[in-house]
Design an enzyme around this catalytic site. Structure first.
Site, PDB file in Angstrom:
ATOM      1  N   GLY A  64       0.868  -1.118  -0.093  1.00 49.61           N
ATOM      2  CA  GLY A  64       0.088  -0.010  -0.020  1.00 49.61           C
ATOM      3  C   GLY A  64       0.725   1.123  -0.088  1.00 49.61           C
ATOM      4  O   GLY A  64       2.176   1.093   0.465  1.00 49.61           O
TER       5      GLY A  64
ATOM      6  N   GLN B 209       3.245  10.139   1.109  1.00 49.09           N
ATOM      7  CA  GLN B 209       4.449   9.340   1.196  1.00 49.09           C
ATOM      8  C   GLN B 209       5.188   9.927  -0.137  1.00 49.09           C
ATOM      9  O   GLN B 209       6.377   9.468  -0.184  1.00 49.09           O
ATOM     10  CB  GLN B 209       4.167   7.756   1.183  1.00 49.09           C
ATOM     11  CG  GLN B 209       3.590   7.443   2.403  1.00 49.09           C
ATOM     12  CD  GLN B 209       3.379   6.032   2.454  1.00 49.09           C
ATOM     13  OE1 GLN B 209       2.356   5.331   1.980  1.00 49.09           O
ATOM     14  NE2 GLN B 209       4.440   5.132   2.894  1.00 49.09           N
TER      15      GLN B 209
ATOM     16  N   HIS C 230      -4.059   1.414   7.722  1.00 54.33           N
ATOM     17  CA  HIS C 230      -2.556   1.831   7.780  1.00 54.33           C
ATOM     18  C   HIS C 230      -2.644   2.985   6.896  1.00 54.33           C
ATOM     19  O   HIS C 230      -2.061   4.123   7.088  1.00 54.33           O
ATOM     20  CB  HIS C 230      -1.622   0.761   7.486  1.00 54.33           C
ATOM     21  CG  HIS C 230      -0.127   1.167   7.530  1.00 54.33           C
ATOM     22  ND1 HIS C 230       0.708   0.794   8.181  1.00 54.33           N
ATOM     23  CD2 HIS C 230       0.327   2.030   6.267  1.00 54.33           C
ATOM     24  CE1 HIS C 230       1.934   1.384   7.771  1.00 54.33           C
ATOM     25  NE2 HIS C 230       1.662   2.295   6.572  1.00 54.33           N
TER      26      HIS C 230
ATOM     27  N   CYS D 221       6.204  -0.173   7.103  1.00 60.19           N
ATOM     28  CA  CYS D 221       5.862   0.926   6.258  1.00 60.19           C
ATOM     29  C   CYS D 221       6.984   1.375   5.270  1.00 60.19           C
ATOM     30  O   CYS D 221       8.041   1.600   5.788  1.00 60.19           O
ATOM     31  CB  CYS D 221       5.458   2.102   7.154  1.00 60.19           C
ATOM     32  SG  CYS D 221       4.910   3.649   6.330  1.00 60.19           S
TER      33      CYS D 221
HETATM   34 ZN    ZN Z   1       2.959   3.203   5.811  1.00 57.46          ZN
END
Ligand code: ZN
Length: 161
Positions: free
Chosen positions: A45, A50, A131, A89
């Site tokens: 994901g 990000q 998340h 992550c």
């Molecule tokens: Zn993440």
């Protein structure tokens, strides 16, 4: 096009993202680049902040029958049960943590053309929904984790059972 993934410590990851107002080529290029970036990094994901875009856009592919899921302006509308497990992550490379999440999650979101839909996921997909949607509010899993999982094979095996 693969974009650069921001890492923990970058202030963009801590901002609250704004809704995506338009469903045009600009969004489609962002979605394409986000998918390219997620697959290139072998993640399941990726959220727009990000890659430095402070809009409510998420891509997910946990390798199940859903394939690539694109969520624009997503909201969690129902949760059920609980799961505890390890989580990582792409913005926190090389680390994993133990995080409790709901086991079943229903999300309402818009697709790339602005049409609203609902999708329900269990297990890993439910975890990914939580998340990634957290990222849109500047929340990173390390804020919620019970403890960090160190790269000790024995512990890892136990945690991931
Ligand atoms: Zn993440």
């Amino acid at each position: 096009m693969v974009r650069k993934i921001l890492e923990l410590g970058d202030e963009n990851l801590r901002k609250t993202c704004k809704p995506m107002p338009k469903f045009d080529l600009r969004l489609w290029l962002l979605l394409r680049d986000m998918a390219d970036t997620m697959y290139d990094a072998e993640g399941v994901g990726l959220a727009a902040p990000q890659v430095g875009i402070l809009r409510r856009v998420v891509v997910i592919d946990v390798g199940d029958e859903h394939g690539l899921i694109e969520l624009v302006n997503p909201q969690i509308i129902a949760t059920e049960g609980e799961q505890a497990g390890s989580e990582g992550c792409l913005s926190v490379p090389g680390r994993r943590g133990y995080v409790v999440r709901p086991n079943k999650v229903t999300v309402r979101a818009q697709d790339r053309k602005g049409k609203w839909f609902e999708i329900t996921g269990e297990g890993l997909l439910a975890r990914a929904f939580c998340h990634e949607i957290d990222h849109l509010d500047g929340i990173i899993y390390v804020d919620k984790m019970d403890h960090e999982i160190f790269d000790d094979d024995q512990e890892k095996t136990q945690e991931e059972k």
